[in-house]
Design a protein around this motif. Structure first.
Motif, PDB file in Angstrom:
ATOM      1  N   SER A 116     -74.616 -74.426 -17.485  1.00 17.93           N
ATOM      2  CA  SER A 116     -74.088 -75.505 -18.317  1.00 17.93           C
ATOM      3  C   SER A 116     -72.901 -74.960 -19.104  1.00 17.93           C
ATOM      4  O   SER A 116     -72.958 -73.833 -19.614  1.00 17.93           O
ATOM      5  N   LEU A 117     -71.836 -75.768 -19.199  1.00 15.49           N
ATOM      6  CA  LEU A 117     -70.615 -75.357 -19.893  1.00 15.49           C
ATOM      7  C   LEU A 117     -70.172 -76.435 -20.858  1.00 15.49           C
ATOM      8  O   LEU A 117     -70.223 -77.628 -20.539  1.00 15.49           O
ATOM      9  N   THR A 118     -69.739 -76.027 -22.058  1.00 15.43           N
ATOM     10  CA  THR A 118     -69.034 -76.922 -22.972  1.00 15.43           C
ATOM     11  C   THR A 118     -67.554 -76.608 -22.818  1.00 15.43           C
ATOM     12  O   THR A 118     -67.110 -75.508 -23.146  1.00 15.43           O
ATOM     13  N   VAL A 119     -66.794 -77.583 -22.308  1.00 17.22           N
ATOM     14  CA  VAL A 119     -65.404 -77.309 -21.933  1.00 17.22           C
ATOM     15  C   VAL A 119     -64.455 -77.494 -23.108  1.00 17.22           C
ATOM     16  O   VAL A 119     -64.691 -78.299 -24.001  1.00 17.22           O
ATOM     17  N   ARG A 120     -63.382 -76.718 -23.088  1.00 23.67           N
ATOM     18  CA  ARG A 120     -62.293 -76.813 -24.055  1.00 23.67           C
ATOM     19  C   ARG A 120     -61.002 -77.074 -23.300  1.00 23.67           C
ATOM     20  O   ARG A 120     -60.939 -76.920 -22.078  1.00 23.67           O
ATOM     21  N   ARG A 121     -59.952 -77.434 -24.055  1.00 27.71           N
ATOM     22  CA  ARG A 121     -58.682 -77.712 -23.389  1.00 27.71           C
ATOM     23  C   ARG A 121     -58.129 -76.472 -22.694  1.00 27.71           C
ATOM     24  O   ARG A 121     -57.424 -76.565 -21.691  1.00 27.71           O
ATOM     25  N   GLU A 122     -58.469 -75.287 -23.216  1.00 29.49           N
ATOM     26  CA  GLU A 122     -57.993 -74.048 -22.594  1.00 29.49           C
ATOM     27  C   GLU A 122     -58.623 -73.832 -21.219  1.00 29.49           C
ATOM     28  O   GLU A 122     -58.141 -73.010 -20.428  1.00 29.49           O
ATOM     29  N   ASP A 123     -59.717 -74.554 -20.938  1.00 32.81           N
ATOM     30  CA  ASP A 123     -60.390 -74.402 -19.649  1.00 32.81           C
ATOM     31  C   ASP A 123     -59.743 -75.212 -18.540  1.00 32.81           C
ATOM     32  O   ASP A 123     -60.122 -75.075 -17.367  1.00 32.81           O
ATOM     33  N   ASP A 124     -58.778 -76.060 -18.878  1.00 35.48           N
ATOM     34  CA  ASP A 124     -58.144 -76.894 -17.862  1.00 35.48           C
ATOM     35  C   ASP A 124     -57.465 -76.013 -16.811  1.00 35.48           C
ATOM     36  O   ASP A 124     -56.661 -75.139 -17.128  1.00 35.48           O
ATOM     37  N   GLY A 125     -57.812 -76.244 -15.552  1.00 35.89           N
ATOM     38  CA  GLY A 125     -57.234 -75.468 -14.461  1.00 35.89           C
ATOM     39  C   GLY A 125     -57.899 -74.133 -14.199  1.00 35.89           C
ATOM     40  O   GLY A 125     -57.509 -73.422 -13.268  1.00 35.89           O
ATOM     41  N   VAL A 126     -58.918 -73.773 -14.984  1.00 36.48           N
ATOM     42  CA  VAL A 126     -59.608 -72.488 -14.811  1.00 36.48           C
ATOM     43  C   VAL A 126     -60.677 -72.641 -13.721  1.00 36.48           C
ATOM     44  O   VAL A 126     -61.430 -73.615 -13.714  1.00 36.48           O
ATOM     45  N   PRO A 127     -60.774 -71.700 -12.766  1.00 39.50           N
ATOM     46  CA  PRO A 127     -61.789 -71.818 -11.712  1.00 39.50           C
ATOM     47  C   PRO A 127     -63.171 -71.382 -12.190  1.00 39.50           C
ATOM     48  O   PRO A 127     -63.310 -70.387 -12.892  1.00 39.50           O
ATOM     49  N   VAL A 128     -64.191 -72.151 -11.800  1.00 35.28           N
ATOM     50  CA  VAL A 128     -65.581 -71.732 -11.954  1.00 35.28           C
ATOM     51  C   VAL A 128     -66.050 -71.299 -10.568  1.00 35.28           C
ATOM     52  O   VAL A 128     -65.993 -72.087  -9.610  1.00 35.28           O
ATOM     53  N   VAL A 129     -66.480 -70.041 -10.453  1.00 31.95           N
ATOM     54  CA  VAL A 129     -66.765 -69.438  -9.146  1.00 31.95           C
ATOM     55  C   VAL A 129     -68.256 -69.196  -8.995  1.00 31.95           C
ATOM     56  O   VAL A 129     -68.907 -68.659  -9.892  1.00 31.95           O
ATOM     57  N   CYS A 130     -68.794 -69.623  -7.842  1.00 31.51           N
ATOM     58  CA  CYS A 130     -70.169 -69.287  -7.437  1.00 31.51           C
ATOM     59  C   CYS A 130     -70.051 -68.249  -6.325  1.00 31.51           C
ATOM     60  O   CYS A 130     -69.459 -68.523  -5.274  1.00 31.51           O
ATOM     61  N   GLU A 131     -70.612 -67.066  -6.566  1.00 34.09           N
ATOM     62  CA  GLU A 131     -70.462 -65.950  -5.623  1.00 34.09           C
ATOM     63  C   GLU A 131     -71.826 -65.459  -5.157  1.00 34.09           C
ATOM     64  O   GLU A 131     -72.772 -65.352  -5.940  1.00 34.09           O
ATOM     65  N   VAL A 132     -71.910 -65.152  -3.859  1.00 30.79           N
ATOM     66  CA  VAL A 132     -73.164 -64.699  -3.251  1.00 30.79           C
ATOM     67  C   VAL A 132     -73.225 -63.179  -3.236  1.00 30.79           C
ATOM     68  O   VAL A 132     -72.254 -62.517  -2.862  1.00 30.79           O
ATOM     69  N   ASP A 133     -74.373 -62.633  -3.666  1.00 31.03           N
ATOM     70  CA  ASP A 133     -74.641 -61.198  -3.557  1.00 31.03           C
ATOM     71  C   ASP A 133     -75.784 -61.032  -2.556  1.00 31.03           C
ATOM     72  O   ASP A 133     -76.949 -61.323  -2.871  1.00 31.03           O
ATOM     73  N   HIS A 134     -75.434 -60.605  -1.325  1.00 31.57           N
ATOM     74  CA  HIS A 134     -76.426 -60.518  -0.244  1.00 31.57           C
ATOM     75  C   HIS A 134     -76.030 -59.387   0.697  1.00 31.57           C
ATOM     76  O   HIS A 134     -74.836 -59.214   1.000  1.00 31.57           O
ATOM     77  N   PRO A 135     -76.989 -58.584   1.175  1.00 28.26           N
ATOM     78  CA  PRO A 135     -76.641 -57.436   2.016  1.00 28.26           C
ATOM     79  C   PRO A 135     -76.044 -57.806   3.369  1.00 28.26           C
ATOM     80  O   PRO A 135     -75.432 -56.954   4.019  1.00 28.26           O
ATOM     81  N   ALA A 136     -76.182 -59.058   3.791  1.00 31.53           N
ATOM     82  CA  ALA A 136     -75.688 -59.450   5.110  1.00 31.53           C
ATOM     83  C   ALA A 136     -74.283 -60.017   5.081  1.00 31.53           C
ATOM     84  O   ALA A 136     -73.717 -60.321   6.136  1.00 31.53           O
ATOM     85  N   VAL A 137     -73.698 -60.173   3.894  1.00 30.77           N
ATOM     86  CA  VAL A 137     -72.389 -60.818   3.820  1.00 30.77           C
ATOM     87  C   VAL A 137     -71.604 -60.265   2.638  1.00 30.77           C
ATOM     88  O   VAL A 137     -72.179 -59.847   1.636  1.00 30.77           O
ATOM     89  N   LYS A 138     -70.268 -60.273   2.774  1.00 24.60           N
ATOM     90  CA  LYS A 138     -69.390 -59.834   1.694  1.00 24.60           C
ATOM     91  C   LYS A 138     -68.383 -60.936   1.392  1.00 24.60           C
ATOM     92  O   LYS A 138     -67.938 -61.660   2.277  1.00 24.60           O
ATOM     93  N   ASP A 139     -68.027 -61.037   0.112  1.00 29.53           N
ATOM     94  CA  ASP A 139     -66.965 -61.950  -0.330  1.00 29.53           C
ATOM     95  C   ASP A 139     -67.236 -63.405   0.053  1.00 29.53           C
ATOM     96  O   ASP A 139     -66.325 -64.131   0.449  1.00 29.53           O
ATOM     97  N   LEU A 140     -68.477 -63.832  -0.059  1.00 30.21           N
ATOM     98  CA  LEU A 140     -68.797 -65.241   0.176  1.00 30.21           C
ATOM     99  C   LEU A 140     -68.870 -65.938  -1.174  1.00 30.21           C
ATOM    100  O   LEU A 140     -69.698 -65.589  -2.023  1.00 30.21           O
ATOM    101  N   GLN A 141     -67.987 -66.921  -1.393  1.00 31.66           N
ATOM    102  CA  GLN A 141     -67.955 -67.621  -2.660  1.00 31.66           C
ATOM    103  C   GLN A 141     -67.387 -69.021  -2.463  1.00 31.66           C
ATOM    104  O   GLN A 141     -66.740 -69.313  -1.446  1.00 31.66           O
ATOM    105  N   THR A 142     -67.633 -69.864  -3.444  1.00 29.20           N
ATOM    106  CA  THR A 142     -67.011 -71.171  -3.506  1.00 29.20           C
ATOM    107  C   THR A 142     -66.635 -71.420  -4.956  1.00 29.20           C
ATOM    108  O   THR A 142     -67.228 -70.831  -5.865  1.00 29.20           O
TER     109      THR A 142
END
Length: 373
Positions: free
Chosen positions: A195-221
């Motif tokens: 959960s995030l409380t957004v501010r105007r400074e957050d406009d255009g900032v990416p929120v990244v979901c990244e996977v940590d798994h031994p079978a894959v590298k650099d998997l994110q959205t």
């Protein structure tokens, strides 16, 4: 009658088999001083696994590889098993190495290396199959949010093995999420929430979901925050560039406005009275060509957009103009302690002692003139 002859009795078949087994065993190497080695293998689904059975101090004993069902995969360099995914990589007196291509979860388990010695030696190794997430999905409550709102984001890593660890970032800052794990058969689905409380400074900032798994590298959205906020206003005094505002000066003010969406209405007005007739407002600029005392007051720049309204006040105080005293008309000698000839209407500019010196000089000059007369 001649006596009957009795046929010699044959040994039972079981005794013959035992005798043959004993004879075969006597021909086997003793296995003394030999050691059998292997190691576990971890492989990603679809990749190639390599199984190795190695012998230290080999004496040409037969090496055999069996699958988890104890079916022979290779006997020396011969493959009885029909699964063509198993291929011989190397065979010698000291090693049997086999590759398994296109590994699947069903291939996971214990594989056995056997060495035909007396007694026979056997060790096992384990193939572990890793499965990367089938899909990575990021859900957000709203695509566009207003400054100050709290939003919820969910990221789901589907069908992995083992369970995935999900990491969150806002820009370069790592965030802490709350995860839930669901198991389906031998696969895992993980959902993480923040959960995030957004501010105007957050406009255009990416929120990244990244996977940590031994079978894959650099998997994110990622999702770029789209934050709406009411106008932010700053009033700048362009003219006069420095010093106080005085009567007769030109005043030029600039109202700088930033907001999202772009403010559609920017206005100037006087808070405490009507706007003077000689004041010119052009867009975000306010212009007064010649200031006078009647212009004193509070001037407000106001702007609005879909989110809200904002304003900034500019307090104007007009000072007296700078004045210059006329020089003396006599040719009298002025004392060496001269006075400053410029004066302003501000009381702190000139001290009272300087005015007394000037008066004394004038009286002295008049007295000299009377003596000559």
């Amino acid at each position: 009658p001649s006596p009957s002859r009795t046929a010699p009795r044959r040994p039972p078949a079981a005794l013959l088999l035992l005798a043959l087994a004993a004879a075969a065993a006597s021909l086997l190497p003793t296995g003394e001083g030999q050691n059998l080695f292997t190691e576990d293998v971890t492989v990603v689904e679809g990749d190639v696994a390599t199984i190795s059975c190695r012998v230290k101090n080999s004496d040409d004993s037969v090496i055999q590889l069996l699958n988890p069902n104890r079916q022979t995969i290779y006997f020396r360099d011969f493959r009885p098993l029909k699964d063509s995914r198993f291929q011989l990589v190397n065979f010698s007196n000291s090693e049997l190495k086999v590759s398994l291509t296109n590994v699947s979860i069903s291939d996971e388990g214990r594989y056995f290396c056997q060495l035909y010695t007396d007694p026979p030696q056997e060790i096992f190794m384990t193939i572990t199959v890793l499965v990367p997430p089938r899909n990575l999905v990021l859900d957000i409550q709203k695509d566009t949010v207003v400054e100050g709102e709290e939003i919820e984001l969910n990221c789901t890593a589907m069908a992995s093995r083992p369970a995935t660890t999900i990491k969150w970032y806002k820009g370069s800052k790592e965030l802490t999420g709350k995860s839930e794990v669901e198991q389906w058969s031998d696969m895992y689905t993980v959902t993480s929430q923040i959960s995030l409380t957004v501010r105007r400074e957050d406009d255009g900032v990416p929120v990244v979901c990244e996977v940590d798994h031994p079978a894959v590298k650099d998997l994110q959205t990622k999702h770029y925050l789209d934050v709406m906020y009411k106008p932010q206003i700053r009033v700048s005094q362009i003219l006069p560039a420095s010093g106080p505002t005085r009567e007769g000066d030109l005043l030029d003010l600039l109202c700088q406005v930033e907001g999202k969406p772009e403010p559609t209405d920017t206005t100037w007005f006087r808070v405490d009275d009507e706007m003077p007739a000689h004041v010119i407002v052009s867009g975000s600029n306010l212009h007064i060509s010649s200031l006078n005392k009647s212009d004193n007051g509070t001037y407000r720049c106001e702007a609005s957009n879909e989110v809200g309204k904002s304003f900034v006040d500019y307090m104007l105080y007009v000072y007296d103009p700078l004045t210059t005293l006329p020089p003396p008309t006599t040719t009298a000698i002025i004392p060496t302690s001269t006075a400053d000839t410029t004066a302003t209407t501000e009381p702190a500019v000139h001290a009272s002692g300087q005015s007394e010196d000037w008066i004394s000089a004038v009286l002295f000059t008049l007295g000299e003139a009377l003596v000559w007369l």
